[in-house]
Motif scaffolding. Structure first.
Motif, mmCIF file in Angstrom:
data_model
loop_
_atom_site.group_PDB
_atom_site.id
_atom_site.type_symbol
_atom_site.label_atom_id
_atom_site.label_comp_id
_atom_site.label_asym_id
_atom_site.label_seq_id
_atom_site.Cartn_x
_atom_site.Cartn_y
_atom_site.Cartn_z
ATOM 1 N N ILE A 140 0.796 -1.203 0.045
ATOM 2 C CA ILE A 140 -0.020 -0.157 0.220
ATOM 3 C C ILE A 140 0.861 1.350 -0.006
ATOM 4 C CG2 ILE A 140 -1.694 1.465 1.374
ATOM 5 C CD1 ILE A 140 -2.551 -1.565 2.400
ATOM 6 N N ASP A 146 -4.900 9.097 1.378
ATOM 7 C CA ASP A 146 -6.115 8.168 1.172
ATOM 8 C C ASP A 146 -5.965 6.986 2.186
ATOM 9 O OD1 ASP A 146 -7.916 6.821 -0.500
ATOM 10 O OD2 ASP A 146 -6.519 5.735 -1.756
ATOM 11 N N HIS A 148 -6.691 3.715 4.413
ATOM 12 C CA HIS A 148 -6.628 2.402 4.250
ATOM 13 C C HIS A 148 -6.605 1.830 5.645
ATOM 14 C CE1 HIS A 148 -5.229 1.860 0.099
ATOM 15 N NE2 HIS A 148 -4.438 3.231 0.297
ATOM 16 N N ASP A 272 -13.207 6.248 2.192
ATOM 17 C CA ASP A 272 -11.962 5.451 1.312
ATOM 18 C C ASP A 272 -11.750 4.170 1.634
ATOM 19 O OD1 ASP A 272 -11.321 8.211 0.303
ATOM 20 O OD2 ASP A 272 -9.657 8.573 1.783
ATOM 21 N N ASN A 276 -11.555 1.188 -0.823
ATOM 22 C CA ASN A 276 -10.266 0.414 -0.859
ATOM 23 C C ASN A 276 -10.266 -0.980 -0.202
ATOM 24 O OD1 ASN A 276 -8.837 2.671 -1.918
ATOM 25 N ND2 ASN A 276 -8.357 3.465 -0.051
#
Length: 340
Positions: A140, A146, A148, A272, A276
């Motif tokens: 990642i 972003d 995660h 997000d 994801n």
């Protein structure tokens, strides 16, 4: 990387050592065997693990790390020294070492890890949090704005974190992981079958038929233990559906922790994560159906990273490339310590 920098995933169940330019060069159980009377270190790693529960009175096999932190400082230091000696062919220069620690570690526990690393022969010791290392190891790009979500289930702790812009936004670390799943099996077998089994048998059960979500086909395995009624050996069969029952409590605790982290995460990042998905790493994530269980409870697509057991070690190794930035203080890892 002139002096062969080293990354260490200091796990409760196993230790993985990453050497710059070579990759993961050592993967051994974090177990040491020593002579009680002389204090002499007899075996380390795999050979010591084979002695667990089988030693005579004058030899003791112990695991110096419990629940993600050092429980026996002296033994941890000696074990680290042995592993570092195994991977460094010459010792003209002391290596710089990055050691991975759980996200919920206290300052006292941090200091113990740093000191153990220095005493084991490091020139400098840096710490990186497990979820950050796991995310890097899972491929990642943590530098982007972003969100995660990483769920790292190890041997002693489960670390759940939301990462964005190279830092941890929200996280929790709970002491429910592989060891607690083993304990849950031992308790369940004792309660249901009136038989006592050892840690190694419990781990074998967990790996062969363990699951937290119904399997397409029922599986069973024959195991041996000591009957608590007669005190004699007994052979009996355990099924995979019994495993779901045994694992209910620890699995629920991990689900609650994931839910808690999601609740505290800013809404933009939750959006997000919904896109994801949730990434699982660590040996515990290989328990059959864990990804399906999390997906069914959160509604978010969940998948297990490739080579989940080694993700933290690879991430720790990749962070060696930014050691220069760590010294300059320009890398934004949420918890970073260094010691001369």
């Amino acid at each position: 990387m002139f002096s062969k920098d080293i990354g260490i995933d200091l796990g409760t169940a196993s230790i993985l050592v990453y050497v710059a330019g070579k990759g993961v060069v050592l993967r051994e159980p974090s177990v040491v065997a020593l002579h009680k009377d002389t204090g002499k270190l007899l075996k380390v790693g795999t050979e010591a693990q084979q002695m667990l529960g089988k030693t005579p009175g004058n030899i003791v096999a112990i695991r110096p790390l419990r629940e993600g932190v050092i429980s026996d400082y002296d033994m941890t230091e000696r074990m680290l020294k042995e592993f570092i000696r195994k991977v460094t062919s010459f010792r003209l220069f002391k290596p710089r070492i990055v050691i991975c620690v759980p996200s919920g570690i206290t300052e006292v526990e941090e200091r113990a890890v740093i000191d153990a690393g220095i005493q084991a022969g490091a020139r400098r010791v840096y710490l990186i949090e497990e979820p950050v290392a796991a995310a890097i190891g899972a491929g990642i790009d943590i530098t982007r704005p972003d969100g995660h979500m990483i769920v790292d289930i190890g041997g002693g702790t489960s670390d759940i974190a939301v990462i964005s812009l190279s830092g941890i936004v929200e996280s929790t670390s709970i002491k429910i992981a592989g060891d607690q799943f083993d304990e849950a099996i031992i308790k369940y077998i004792r309660r249901k079958h009136n038989v006592l089994i050892g840690e190694r048998t419990a781990e074998e059960l967990k790996m062969k038929i363990g699951c937290v979500f119904p399997r397409p086909e029922e599986q069973s395995i024959e195991i041996k233990g000591r009957c608590l009624m007669t005190g004699l050996p007994r052979v009996f069969t355990v099924t995979s559906s019994e495993m779901i029952e045994a694992f209910e409590e620890p699995a629920t605790r991990i689900l609650e922790a994931i839910h808690g982290v999601l609740e505290r995460t800013p809404p933009e990042l939750v959006a997000d994560i919904a896109t994801n998905g949730i990434v699982m790493t660590g040996g515990g994530s290989l328990l059959w159906g864990f990804d399906k269980l999390i997906e069914s409870h959160t509604g978010i697509e969940t998948y297990v990273a490739d080579d989940a057991i080694s993700c933290v070690a690879y991430g720790t190794g990749k962070s060696l490339e930014t050691i220069g930035d760590m010294q300059d203080g320009t890398i934004n890892l949420s918890r970073r310590k260094q010691m001369n």
